[in-house]
Design an enzyme around this catalytic site. Structure first.
Site, PDB file in Angstrom:
ATOM      1  N   ARG A 162      53.232   4.927  44.295  1.00 50.84           N
ATOM      2  CA  ARG A 162      53.120   5.863  45.362  1.00 50.84           C
ATOM      3  C   ARG A 162      53.202   6.344  46.551  1.00 50.84           C
ATOM      4  NH1 ARG A 162      47.783   5.921  49.358  1.00 50.84           N
ATOM      5  NH2 ARG A 162      47.083   7.485  49.235  1.00 50.84           N
ATOM      6  N   GLU A 208      39.940  14.402  57.660  1.00 48.01           N
ATOM      7  CA  GLU A 208      39.496  13.780  57.192  1.00 48.01           C
ATOM      8  C   GLU A 208      37.725  14.172  57.415  1.00 48.01           C
ATOM      9  OE1 GLU A 208      38.342  11.955  54.137  1.00 48.01           O
ATOM     10  OE2 GLU A 208      39.864  11.995  54.215  1.00 48.01           O
ATOM     11  N   GLU A 252      47.712  14.277  50.252  1.00 44.61           N
ATOM     12  CA  GLU A 252      48.045  13.273  48.421  1.00 44.61           C
ATOM     13  C   GLU A 252      46.885  14.052  47.861  1.00 44.61           C
ATOM     14  OE1 GLU A 252      46.805  11.303  45.588  1.00 44.61           O
ATOM     15  OE2 GLU A 252      46.602   9.382  46.468  1.00 44.61           O
ATOM     16  N   GLU A 261      39.824  16.852  40.695  1.00 47.49           N
ATOM     17  CA  GLU A 261      39.571  16.817  42.052  1.00 47.49           C
ATOM     18  C   GLU A 261      38.702  17.997  42.329  1.00 47.49           C
ATOM     19  OE1 GLU A 261      40.050  12.735  44.316  1.00 47.49           O
ATOM     20  OE2 GLU A 261      38.443  11.867  43.196  1.00 47.49           O
TER      21      GLU A 261
END
Length: 535
Positions: A162, A208, A252, A261
């Site tokens: 990843r 975030e 991501e 999610e």
């Protein structure tokens, strides 16, 4: 022009098994239809319509069972007091229709409220975050708590497939980033923001929502040559404001099966809010791959879990009345693990999600038709799924894949296992449907149906020989993280399992071929917390 988000609920129609108006004595239950149009929700009972006069801010919808719901609305003569005076009992044909109806009602109410109907103050109606409108608060709290912990960020960073693919995709496409404004959607530790700065970005806004934002500030400050071009903003992309538009979005947003999610929706919202029309997205699209599989070991393992409930004298108590429910419960969990790709019995098909074009509302419900041609004669135990995403850089295109047989990632692969397998012959057609419906716990309900078409004489008539269906909750997977089995190609020669396999047999294939033992991948240190909602 009609808003695109309205089209998700407008013109949807559901055929109801029965409708009964509780204000009529005695209430009569007759087949009917529920239709969403420009006037709202209309419910018809066969030849006549039941006028509901629904106000979307006050309508209440209660689930009475998996297929029964009660729709309660404020009556037209309710007066000044807020009383509910009208109830309609509706029964759906199956659970899938019920889930879809409730999903549409949720979106319908949200869209009507957002329009500020009846002259109400727009700011009062839309004061609640778009994210909060569709996501259950307890789920969001757990979600942001999880991603606010360094140990879980480390788990993702140590997935070298990843992280390495993201770094290569950014650095190899410096021309896309150099001198550009970048927004990092769901920045986490800030690692992707740092990569973008390494590639020469003019400025990076790292958005975030969890407490990880403070750690990201600390990590970025510890890299002063890059930190001067990165700003960390704590908040949800649905709510925050940025001083300028972005040339590049990086994120991501992938979960198990790509969509778990529901962060893809936030990624699309960020695109609509922040990205210039000619901007780029890293990644730009994703593909969900699917193929039928056979795995006798896995089927027996899941079935054996319910053996506990077959005890007839457990401290003097007969547990068998719950065996059937427990059996189905174990098969309602999608399996997350790494498997031998030779368990696949047909070439895979894929469903493409273009992040640059898809509308947020199109992610609420995903319907994928399935069609395969079996390459061997065997028992089909379910559908295997994995995904990949494309970084469509101007210089280099890179794919990040989670395919079986490729280096293992922390996403692994996902398998939906049927409680009733179906039998197929080589060359036989397998059809079906994978239907995914979003729910407010930041995941999806999975409805899977697989059917084997008729074989031999009469096959041209297209009849269905066998059908098997299952309902699974993507939010509650079975993390099967033990080392992969050394699958022998003649599985019927293995030691006897706990339950009888007298009627179970997999045809041996290429018996001269040596056994396949899957070796641990270089990132085998990656672990998954059993409470994890997936990344």
């Amino acid at each position: 022009m009609e808003d695109s988000s309205e089209k998700k609920w407008k013109h949807r129609e559901f055929t109801l098994a029965s409708v009964s108006d509780l204000s009529v004595v005695p209430p009569s239950a007759l087949p009917g239809t529920a239709r969403f149009d420009s006037d709202g929700l209309q419910i018809h009972q066969q030849s006549h319509q039941i006028p509901l006069n629904i106000d979307p801010r006050t309508v209440q919808l209660f689930r009475l069972s998996s297929v029964h719901s009660l729709c309660v609305v404020e009556g037209p003569d309710a007066g000044k007091k807020a009383s509910y005076s009208r109830g309609v009992n509706i029964q759906f044909k199956n659970e899938e229709e019920s889930e879809a109806f409730h999903c549409v009602v949720q979106q319908w109410k949200k869209e009507i409220n957002a329009q500020g109907t009846n002259g109400r103050n727009q700011s009062n109606i839309t004061s609640k975050s778009k994210f909060d409108e569709k996501i259950e608060s307890s789920s969001a709290k757990m979600y942001f708590h999880y991603y606010g912990q360094l140990l879980h960020q480390q788990n993702m960073l140590q997935d070298y497939v990843r992280t390495g693919t993201y770094h290569a995709a950014v650095i190899e496409n410096r021309s896309d980033f150099a001198g550009r404004v970048v927004v990092d959607v769901g920045a986490g530790s800030g690692i992707l923001s740092l990569f973008a700065a390494q590639a020469g970005a003019k400025h990076v806004y790292a958005v975030e929502a969890s407490e990880m934002a403070e750690y990201a500030r600390k990590l970025i400050a510890g890299n002063p040559m890059l930190a001067q071009r990165i700003t960390v903003i704590k908040g949800k992309v649905e709510d925050v404001e940025l001083p300028e538009k972005a040339d590049i979005l990086i994120s991501e947003p992938m979960g198990t099966l790509l969509i778990n999610e529901r962060m893809l929706e936030s990624y699309v919202i960020a695109r609509d809010r922040f990205l210039v029309p000619t901007g780029k997205m890293f990644p730009a699209l994703g593909r969900i791959h699917m193929a039928p599989f056979t795995d006798e070991y896995l089927f027996i393992e899941i079935a054996n879990k319910a053996l506990f409930w077959q005890q007839q004298n457990y401290y003097g108590v007969d547990l068998t009345p719950l065996h059937g429910t427990a059996f189905q419960g174990y098969f309602s969990q999608p399996v997350v693990d790494a498997f031998d790709p030779r368990l696949l019995i047909a070439p895979s098909i894929s469903h493409v999600i273009d992040f640059t074009k898809i509308k947020e509302e199109e992610l609420y419900e995903i319907d994928i038709p399935l069609r395969f041609i079996a390459s061997v004669g065997t028992r089909v135990h379910g559908l295997a799924c994995w995904f990949d995403v494309l970084f469509n850089g101007s210089t280099v295109q890179r794919w990040l894949t989670t395919a079986p047989g490729s280096p293992t990632t922390h996403w692994y692969q996902l398998r939906c296992v049927l409680s009733q397998p179906i039998y197929v012959m080589a060359g036989q057609e397998i059809t079906g449907r994978l239907h995914l419906i979003a729910h407010n716990a930041q995941s999806y309900t999975i409805y899977l149906t697989l059917s084997a078409k008729m074989w031999g004489p009469g096959a041209e008539q297209g009849g269905i020989l066998q059908t098997s269906s299952c309902k699974l909750d993507l939010k509650e997977p079975y993390y099967r993280m033990s080392q992969p089995q050394a699958y022998a190609l003649a599985q019927d020669q293995q030691s006897q399992p706990l339950i009888s396999t007298q009627d179970i047999h997999i045809q041996s294939q290429d018996l001269d071929e040596p056994e396949f033992v899957q070796q641990p991948s270089p990132n085998s240190c990656v672990q998954i917390d059993p409470l994890m909602q997936n990344i």
